[in-house]
Design an enzyme around this catalytic site. Structure first.
Site, mmCIF file in Angstrom:
data_model
loop_
_atom_site.group_PDB
_atom_site.id
_atom_site.type_symbol
_atom_site.label_atom_id
_atom_site.label_comp_id
_atom_site.label_asym_id
_atom_site.label_seq_id
_atom_site.Cartn_x
_atom_site.Cartn_y
_atom_site.Cartn_z
ATOM 1 N N ASP A 368 6.022 6.181 -33.791
ATOM 2 C CA ASP A 368 4.645 6.659 -33.945
ATOM 3 C C ASP A 368 3.786 5.667 -34.708
ATOM 4 O O ASP A 368 2.562 5.703 -34.603
ATOM 5 C CB ASP A 368 4.637 7.989 -34.715
ATOM 6 C CG ASP A 368 5.069 9.134 -33.827
ATOM 7 O OD1 ASP A 368 4.471 9.280 -32.756
ATOM 8 O OD2 ASP A 368 6.013 9.851 -34.192
ATOM 9 N N MET A 1045 28.091 38.033 -37.105
ATOM 10 C CA MET A 1045 27.582 36.725 -36.683
ATOM 11 C C MET A 1045 26.149 36.524 -37.154
ATOM 12 O O MET A 1045 25.445 35.652 -36.660
ATOM 13 C CB MET A 1045 27.684 36.582 -35.167
ATOM 14 C CG MET A 1045 26.945 37.624 -34.384
ATOM 15 S SD MET A 1045 27.408 37.623 -32.639
ATOM 16 C CE MET A 1045 28.333 39.146 -32.522
ATOM 17 N N GLN A 1201 16.472 41.227 -35.986
ATOM 18 C CA GLN A 1201 16.995 41.012 -34.637
ATOM 19 C C GLN A 1201 15.856 40.866 -33.633
ATOM 20 O O GLN A 1201 15.906 40.046 -32.720
ATOM 21 C CB GLN A 1201 17.892 42.184 -34.211
ATOM 22 C CG GLN A 1201 19.227 42.219 -34.929
ATOM 23 C CD GLN A 1201 20.024 40.955 -34.654
ATOM 24 O OE1 GLN A 1201 20.405 40.666 -33.538
ATOM 25 N NE2 GLN A 1201 20.256 40.183 -35.689
ATOM 26 N N GLU A 1268 20.022 42.268 -28.155
ATOM 27 C CA GLU A 1268 19.619 41.438 -27.023
ATOM 28 C C GLU A 1268 18.232 41.734 -26.423
ATOM 29 O O GLU A 1268 17.555 40.807 -25.983
ATOM 30 C CB GLU A 1268 20.651 41.604 -25.894
ATOM 31 C CG GLU A 1268 22.005 41.061 -26.252
ATOM 32 C CD GLU A 1268 23.057 41.498 -25.245
ATOM 33 O OE1 GLU A 1268 23.289 42.714 -25.145
ATOM 34 O OE2 GLU A 1268 23.624 40.648 -24.567
HETATM 35 C C1 LIG Z 1 15.843 13.047 -36.909
HETATM 36 C C2 LIG Z 1 14.918 11.878 -36.797
HETATM 37 C C3 LIG Z 1 13.607 12.071 -36.398
HETATM 38 C C4 LIG Z 1 12.739 10.992 -36.274
HETATM 39 N N1 LIG Z 1 11.470 11.229 -35.849
HETATM 40 C C5 LIG Z 1 10.613 10.173 -35.726
HETATM 41 C C6 LIG Z 1 9.301 10.362 -35.267
HETATM 42 O O1 LIG Z 1 8.872 11.479 -34.978
HETATM 43 N N2 LIG Z 1 8.494 9.288 -35.149
HETATM 44 C C7 LIG Z 1 8.935 8.031 -35.455
HETATM 45 O O2 LIG Z 1 8.176 7.088 -35.349
HETATM 46 N N3 LIG Z 1 10.173 7.835 -35.889
HETATM 47 C C8 LIG Z 1 11.026 8.860 -36.025
HETATM 48 N N4 LIG Z 1 12.294 8.648 -36.449
HETATM 49 C C9 LIG Z 1 12.726 7.286 -36.659
HETATM 50 C C10 LIG Z 1 12.536 6.849 -38.069
HETATM 51 O O3 LIG Z 1 11.187 6.858 -38.394
HETATM 52 C C11 LIG Z 1 13.079 5.465 -38.169
HETATM 53 O O4 LIG Z 1 14.452 5.530 -37.926
HETATM 54 C C12 LIG Z 1 12.846 4.940 -39.555
HETATM 55 O O5 LIG Z 1 11.510 4.688 -39.805
HETATM 56 C C13 LIG Z 1 13.635 3.704 -39.793
HETATM 57 O O6 LIG Z 1 13.587 3.423 -41.166
HETATM 58 P P1 LIG Z 1 14.869 3.373 -42.044
HETATM 59 O O7 LIG Z 1 14.453 2.922 -43.382
HETATM 60 O O8 LIG Z 1 15.615 4.644 -42.025
HETATM 61 O O9 LIG Z 1 15.694 2.265 -41.264
HETATM 62 P P2 LIG Z 1 17.214 1.890 -41.306
HETATM 63 O O10 LIG Z 1 18.020 2.768 -40.428
HETATM 64 O O11 LIG Z 1 17.661 1.791 -42.725
HETATM 65 O O12 LIG Z 1 17.086 0.444 -40.651
HETATM 66 C C14 LIG Z 1 16.619 0.336 -39.347
HETATM 67 C C15 LIG Z 1 16.605 -1.093 -38.845
HETATM 68 O O13 LIG Z 1 15.544 -1.794 -39.451
HETATM 69 C C16 LIG Z 1 15.986 -3.010 -40.018
HETATM 70 N N5 LIG Z 1 15.213 -3.198 -41.230
HETATM 71 C C17 LIG Z 1 14.935 -2.278 -42.155
HETATM 72 N N6 LIG Z 1 14.148 -2.804 -43.104
HETATM 73 C C18 LIG Z 1 13.962 -4.093 -42.759
HETATM 74 C C19 LIG Z 1 13.246 -5.157 -43.345
HETATM 75 N N7 LIG Z 1 12.584 -5.000 -44.476
HETATM 76 N N8 LIG Z 1 13.272 -6.335 -42.725
HETATM 77 C C20 LIG Z 1 13.937 -6.548 -41.573
HETATM 78 N N9 LIG Z 1 14.639 -5.562 -40.990
HETATM 79 C C21 LIG Z 1 14.631 -4.363 -41.566
HETATM 80 C C22 LIG Z 1 17.444 -2.807 -40.298
HETATM 81 O O14 LIG Z 1 18.137 -4.012 -40.260
HETATM 82 C C23 LIG Z 1 17.860 -1.900 -39.166
HETATM 83 O O15 LIG Z 1 18.185 -2.636 -38.039
HETATM 84 C C24 LIG Z 1 13.193 9.695 -36.589
HETATM 85 C C25 LIG Z 1 14.501 9.492 -37.007
HETATM 86 C C26 LIG Z 1 15.364 10.561 -37.106
HETATM 87 C C27 LIG Z 1 16.770 10.336 -37.550
#
Ligand SMILES: Cc1cc2nc3c(=O)[nH]c(=O)nc-3n(C[C@H](O)[C@H](O)[C@H](O)COP(=O)(O)OP(=O)(O)OC[C@H]3O[C@@H](n4cnc5c(N)ncnc54)[C@H](O)[C@@H]3O)c2cc1C
Ligand code: FES
Ligand code: FES
Length: 1336
Positions: A368, A1045, A1201, A1268
């Site tokens: 996003d 349940m 329910q 149900e």
């Molecule tokens: C349940 C769920 C719902 C989600 N819903 C959305 C959503 O609605 N919209 C949306 O946009 N996203 C969504 N996401 C995705 C989420 O936003 C991204 O996974 C998140 O922003 C990644 O950030 P992180 O810090 O967790 O990354 P990590 O998992 O820690 O790292 C991700 C990758 O980025 C690289 N990286 C991280 N930081 C750096 C840096 N500084 N320099 C170079 N490489 C770097 C890492 O090497 C890795 O490859 C969702 C994820 C989940 C699990």
């Protein structure tokens, strides 16, 4: 690898105020398994493992030395690497309150407001709310719904959870629309007569106040550690992975330079799911969370802000929110667009950890942020060993799926977010399968810059996500706009160019091709509307801009609602709990995390774990099974195949055999072939990957109902029922109409996946089985047959289930049988708990249905004849499909007296996983087709659908199409009352007016009746037994055949026992359901649990009460305890069984008549939606349900329910979509892909009324079964959407019936609206391409 070898460091952190020192922290371990398996803190639940359900929510607190503050945030423990917790304090549900000490107000309020049913989601809900309150003790409703958006509950329908949490709001916040400073929970608000209080479900005056000073303090030791410890590198080594956390940017750069492939783990929301679900193994992980440069925020010379790449989404959002008021509006266009997107990104728990840099670098196609950052001319500042550089985030940045232009060793330090300029406008739009906590289907960022004071476009950028493997730029479209005036001519050309520029092939991954393409246009159109408004506001243009064309956002504030029920009679003793809204007897245990589910049972010595190996082919011969590699792996003990089964290898239902473990042939993807047994869960799963199976595909697998019909692939018998003479009647009618509707299946998505533990006792082939099943007797029998032992050696224990909904009736016994073979063979206790994805893949769900009808009706609206045909997709085994077929045909009349009525139904045998029982057991599918038909009749006649419904309803003494006599009086009362309570007529007029005033948004409303048959048509299942013991101290232990349940059966049984024994419920305990206390039980299903078991418990208690009668007569003033003691000394048995021989029901299919039900539960429901016709997004603005459940035994349980079933039905009919690949693989294997309703789906006004003065002579205390029936009423939202879509179609001159399949997802609703944009999308010719997903 550099700097990361050698001895690992010691990990230090706190959990619930206690220090944890871990000498061998394994980087593969997530906090959740550490809590559950190592610390035995099992309150935190495992629901999905991928951040999608919130069951594992904990609070993390950290001290920030720079600001000397402590921050608290909620997080998903399933994605939180243990190694990342150094220096943190974790609070779990056990840490905030317990029944041993004091319960926390959050726990108390959710429990007492009836916010828990099965309780599996409750600890997660509690922790989300707790974390919110730690930051904000007086939240607004918006804060609450945001905090709970990522917590799924499959039982309650959310209303009671929201109401419990609402009590923390400042009164001014809780009910803005009430005005006059009156609180929504003020008793008088819902009272008709002044001075007379209507009964309430809970009394908030009872609640403990929230006292923030009572909370656990942040450990001073951690503050000291953060203030004084010299930053140093931390390393941890596990079995397969190492973890290094550098303390400085230099060190980080060095590490990344020498280990370019090692990921940087920040929030772990991208890397974590990759490791878990895709099996990616990273030998080294770099964790830069302590590198302070990645968290810095600066305002730059260039004008804008530089946000550290490590900043979590929530911090980026609050930073931007702080900046917005500090600058002129014109400068903060980008900030505001980002704030909007950040608010919609994932759930609160995800936003709390997911980093800005992580989002950019994950390069998700439907990120996003990236389209907005790119459209907004943002840049990333990158560092590598040789120095720094700035890289624009533009179309060149995103190279392919998950890849950017950056070199692997480069690190993003910060992201530059510029100010917008005067004359520049930036907007973001997104459309997702579910409104919140869902990845977008299409998401976009758009920017336009005008020459000063003119409509001439100087610069424009449009980026989309969700249209291919990367974020894409609509560069050609932009080129056609730039240097031109922003007007209709330019934009009309732009839409056409955009259509050519962003083409999706018809088989594009993700499907929804027409929808996604039309969204690109709709978003540009929305952007256009907003820009025109802006330009008008600035007096740059004077174009006419009728109000009708404007689009306001859909309403979203959840309002207080009404739950109305009849109070007990004034004559009823205060002690008698029957008819009162008693809290679920385990609610407090749910909320404190003390409630024990199957997988919470402590491990026994030598216990093994079992994981299943399933077929990857839909129809194939197994040509080889090689387990040698698996057997070599660490911890793997054995692989169980069909050859190991000592007893029956096959179970037979309706004459069709089903193998427990496939031996020579498989007939669906997901069929179980063998099972790996290992010392740990992780080892068993690795063992599964080590089993190699070779196949030889068999020709022509069958997936869809159409294919099955063509090849005559059915489970026999097919059923027919007819009353009157349909063929003759068709000749006499004014109109004949043929139509149909396809209805998708549904995944049970019980929050607790299938779970069992089989423990060999060690002698004479005795086994104790702890299992999450609705039918312990069936599991017992299946295990006995499989092991070839008598049933008396197998004891099944069911304490509770974390939801079941029909999915734990038959499927569990297969899984338990396989587990028992492993326990028998290894002579060890063996546990099997399915992963969410496995559970969804293997266990099937509700049957998808293809329904066709021919209907004959008169000009006055009377339906004279209908011929309805059903094909259900049964999957590869018969399971209960033939019973589902029958129940479908028994409900084809619903509320209508159609004199000539014919139904035909067939169960199609296909190569998909076998479908099974699901709440409603075919009835929702049955009636859906009927109601769609009635709706079509109304459309053909141009009359309101409610009138056609009314005209055709049963009236007076009535007879169904299977010759069953009944009175529809209460059904008609429900219908009338529903119309009154919902203010139906006035709102119909308001809707017409709204629709005239709005071109792009439409409202729709529908009112739907239900008549639902209760009890089993298979007569032998209508029986129940109970065993009641009175102990010498006067305490009572009740056991009965029903299983808990979440539906509250134990609570109701406690009420029954309390009423019959004349003692308070507190003296009565129910521990479990077990086959050694009550044998030969029937499944807890068919909404018949309370009816049957209530009678049995009543019978046992009455026996005991009579036995005590002589004692009572001797000492009438004595206490219960004194009578019990006296009885014991007088050698009176204080234990009794109870039995209920239920009604002798039957159905004779040859004669087409019978008495298959004991009685009917009736209801009616009116729902109104507001639909955005450009995106298909909708909101249920109001729902009113009136239900006849006789005299409710427990109104809070029954209303629970009703609400829960309604929301599950809303999911079925408008949201939940199972997607299968063309080779029969289920794509939707977790909450990320399969959306069940969340808090955001709750109707904004959600009122439930129990019909007063209703009696039912056929069930305990005049009540009625309710588990149900109400599920079907979720379809009122479907029909309201259809009504709204019809209004939209009218704008384009489209009148008459149109097809809208179920579920009416935003995709289907949007396409049905047939806006000028959807009409521009060329439809691909069916058969000319291979679609991404099957229409099963
Ligand atoms: C349940 C769920 C719902 C989600 N819903 C959305 C959503 O609605 N919209 C949306 O946009 N996203 C969504 N996401 C995705 C989420 O936003 C991204 O996974 C998140 O922003 C990644 O950030 P992180 O810090 O967790 O990354 P990590 O998992 O820690 O790292 C991700 C990758 O980025 C690289 N990286 C991280 N930081 C750096 C840096 N500084 N320099 C170079 N490489 C770097 C890492 O090497 C890795 O490859 C969702 C994820 C989940 C699990
Ligand atoms: S188990 Fe963690 S979010 Fe589902
Ligand atoms: S109570 Fe929420 S999932 Fe059961």
């Amino acid at each position: 690898m550099s700097n990361v070898t050698g001895k690992g460091d010691v990990l230090r952190f706190f959990i619930n105020g206690k220090k944890v020192t871990e000498n061998h922290a394994d980087p593969e371990t997530m906090l959740l398994s550490f809590l559950r398996e190592k610390l035995r803190l099992t309150g935190t639940k495992y629901g999905c493992g991928g951040g999608g359900c919130g069951a594992c929510t904990v609070m993390v607190s950290r001290y920030q030395p720079a600001t000397k503050t402590i921050i608290h945030y909620s997080a998903n423990a399933c994605l939180l690497p243990l190694c990342q917790l150094h220096g943190a304090a974790v609070t779990t549900v056990e840490g905030i309150g317990s029944t041993k000490t004091r319960i926390h107000p959050v726990q108390e309020r959710i429990a007492k407001a009836h916010g828990s049913q099965c309780g599996f989601c409750t600890p997660g809900m509690v922790m989300s709310m707790y974390a919110l309150l730690r930051n904000n003790p007086q939240p607004t409703m918006e804060d609450i719904t945001q905090a709970l958006a990522g917590n799924l509950c499959r039982c309650t329908g959310y209303r009671p959870i929201v109401d419990g949490c609402r009590t923390f709001c400042q009164e001014a916040n809780c009910c803005q629309d009430n005005g006059a400073g009156k609180c929504c929970l003020n008793v008088e608000e819902n009272t008709d007569e002044p001075g007379h209080e209507k009964p309430q479900l809970f009394d908030k005056e009872e609640f403990l106040p929230l006292d923030p000073t009572q909370e656990l303090i942040f450990p001073p030791e951690l503050i000291l550690m953060a203030e004084t410890a010299k930053p140093q590198t931390l390393t941890f080594h596990g079995e397969r992975m190492s973890w290094v956390s550098p303390a400085s940017l230099d060190e980080l750069v060095q590490l990344k330079t020498s280990n370019p492939k090692a990921p940087l783990v920040m929030g772990n929301t991208n890397i974590g799911p990759d490791i878990k679900f895709k099996g990616v193994l990273h030998p080294l992980i770099i964790s830069p969370t302590r590198v302070k440069e990645l968290f810095e925020v600066t305002q730059t010379q260039q004008g804008g802000c530089l946000g550290g790449s490590g900043l979590q989404s929530v911090r980026v959002r609050s930073l931007l929110e702080k900046l917005v008021p500090q600058f002129p509006e014109e400068k903060t266009e980008l900030f505001r667009a980002l704030i909007q997107q950040l608010g919609n990104l994932g759930s609160q728990q995800i936003r709390n950890v997911a980093s800005l840099g992580g989002n950019v670098m994950s390069a998700y196609p439907n990120s996003d942020l990236n389209p907005v950052l790119a459209a907004g001319n943002c840049k990333v500042s990158v560092i590598l060993n040789g120095g720094r550089r700035e890289v624009p985030l533009n179309q060149d940045f995103f190279v392919s799926f998950g890849k950017t232009i950056l070199k692997p060793e480069e690190i993003v330090v910060s992201v530059f977010i510029p100010f917008s300029r005067k004359g520049e406008f930036i907007r973001a739009f997104r459309q997702a399968p579910r409104k919140e906590s869902s990845f977008a289907t299409v998401t976009t960022g758009m920017r336009v810059f005008f020459s000063e004071g003119s409509r001439m476009v100087q610069d424009v950028d449009v980026y989309y996500g969700g249209l291919g493997p990367t974020t894409v730029s609509a560069a050609k479209t932009c080129a056609a706009i730039v240097t031109r005036p922003w007007d209709n001519e330019t934009l009309s050309r732009a839409y056409d160019i955009l259509l050519d520029e962003l083409v999706l092939p018809p088989s594009a991954p993700g499907g929804k091709v027409e929808f996604r393409r039309s969204l690109t246009l709709s978003f540009l159109f929305k952007f256009n509307l907003e820009i025109l408004l802006k330009l008008r506001e600035m007096n740059v243009i004077t174009d006419e801009f009728p109000e009708k064309m404007q689009i306001q956002p859909l309403p979203r504030e959840i309002q207080p609602s009404v739950q109305e029920f009849q109070d007990v009679s004034k004559r009823q003793s205060d002690q008698d709990p029957v008819g009162r809204p008693i809290m679920h007897r385990s609610a407090i245990s749910h909320a404190t995390g003390e409630a024990v589910y199957c997988d919470d049972i402590p491990r026994t010595n030598g216990e093994l774990f079992l994981a299943l190996v399933t077929s990857s082919r839909a129809h194939a011969k197994i040509t080889g099974l090689d387990m040698s590699e698996a057997l070599q792996l660490p911890g793997v003990v054995d692989v169980i195949t069909a050859k190991d089964i000592p007893g029956k290898k096959v179970r037979t239902m309706f004459g069709y055999p089903e193998e427990l473990l496939a031996e020579s042939e498989v007939s669906c993807v997901g069929q179980i072939i063998c099972a790996v047994v290992a010392d740990t869960r992780a080892h068993a799963k690795r063992g599964v990957a080590g089993v190699k199976i070779s196949y030889e595909d068999l020709p022509d697998p069958i997936f869809t109902t159409e294919e099955a019909i063509e090849k005559s692939s059915f489970f026999e018998p097919r059923r027919v029922i007819e009353r009157g003479n349909v063929a003759d009647a068709f000749k006499t009618v004014d109109h004949l109409y043929e139509g149909g509707i396809r209805m998708g299946g549904q995944e049970h998505f019980y929050m607790e996946t299938q779970s069992m533990l089989v423990v060999p006792v060690g002698e004479e082939m005795e086994f104790n089985v702890y299992v999450s099943t609705q039918w312990p007797t069936s599991t017992q029998g299946a295990i006995a047959e499989t092991l070839d032992i008598p049933s008396n050696r197998v004891t099944c224990h069911v304490k509770r289930m974390g939801g079941a909904f029909g999915g734990k009736v038959t499927k569990t016994s297969i899984l338990a049988s396989i587990t028992s073979v492993a326990a028998w063979k290894t002579n060890h206790a063996v546990r099997c708990v399915l992963e969410r994805g496995e559970d969804m893949l293997i266990t099937g769900g509700r049957h998808p249905v293809l329904g066709k009808y021919k209907v004959g009706f008169m000009n006055d609206g009377r339906i004279v004849a209908a011929d309805i045909q059903y094909y259900i997709n049964a999957g590869n085994t018969v399971d209960e499909s033939l019973l589902v077929v029958e129940k479908i045909l028994l409900h084809i009349d619903n509320a209508y007296n159609i004199p000539n009525l014919k139904g035909r139904a067939a169960a199609c045998r296909t190569n998909l996983p076998s479908n099974t029982a699901f709440r409603g057991f075919g009835v929702p599918q049955s009636i859906m087709i009927v109601e769609n038909m009635v709706n079509d009749v109304a459309v053909v006649l141009g009359r309101p659908a409610d009138q056609i419904r009314e005209i055709n309803m049963y009236k007076g003494p009535s007879v169904t199409h299977y010759k069953f006599e009944f009175s529809p009086e209460n059904m008609l009362r429900c219908w009338e009352e529903c119309k009154v309570k919902s203010d139906y007529s006035a709102r119909c007029r308001a809707i017409d007016q709204f629709n005239q005033q709005n071109r792009w948004k439409k409202r729709g409303m529908s009112i739907i009746p239900i008549k639902y048959g209760i009890a089993f048509a298979e007569s032998f299942l209508n029986q129940a037994a109970a065993l009641v013991h009175i102990y010498k101290d006067g305490s009572v232990l009740v056991t009965h055949g029903g299983t808990e349940m979440g539906q509250g059966i134990h609570t109701k049984m406690q009420q029954v026992a309390s009423c019959e024994l004349h003692i308070p419920p507190s003296k009565i305990y129910i521990s479990e359901t077990s086959t050694n206390t009550v044998p030969n039980t029937c499944p807890s299903a068919a909404s018949f649990g309370t009816d049957a078991n209530g009678m049995a418990v009543q019978n046992a208690c009455q026996t005991l009460y009579q036995r005590l009668e002589p004692i009572r007569q001797k000492n009438p003033k004595g206490s219960w305890e004194s009578w019990v003691t006296a009885a014991f000394f007088e050698k009176i048995s204080l234990s009794a069984t109870g039995f209920y021989r239920g009604p002798d029901l039957y159905m004779d299919w040859d004669k087409m008549e019978g008495q298959p039900y004991a009685y009917f539960t009736f209801g009616a429901c009116c729902s109104e939606v507001e639909l955005d016709c450009l995106t298909g997004d909708y909101r249920t603005v109001r729902t009113d349900i009136v239900v006849d459940i006789g005299r409710s035994v427990n109104p809070s349980v029954d209303i629970g329910q009703i609400e829960g079933a309604f929301i599950q039905g809303l999911g079925l009919f408008t949201l939940e979509e199972l997607k299968f690949s063309p080779s029969g693989l289920l794509y939707t294997r977790g909450p990320s892909q399969y959306k069940i309703p969340a808090v955001c789906d709750l109707p904004l006004h959600f009122n439930v009324y129990l019909l007063s003065d209703s009696h039912n002579p056929h069930a305990i205390y005049s009540s009625k079964g309710i588990g149900e029936p109400i599920l079907f009423l979720g379809s009122s939202v479907f029909f309201a959407i259809k009504h709204a879509a019809a209004a939209a179609r009218l704008e384009c001159g489209l009148i008459g019936p149109f097809s809208l399949d179920s579920p009416a997802t935003p995709e289907k609703a949007c396409l049905a609206c047939a806006s000028p944009f959807t009409q521009k999308i060329p439809a691909s010719k069916p058969g000319s391409f291979k679609p991404w997903a099957l229409n099963i």
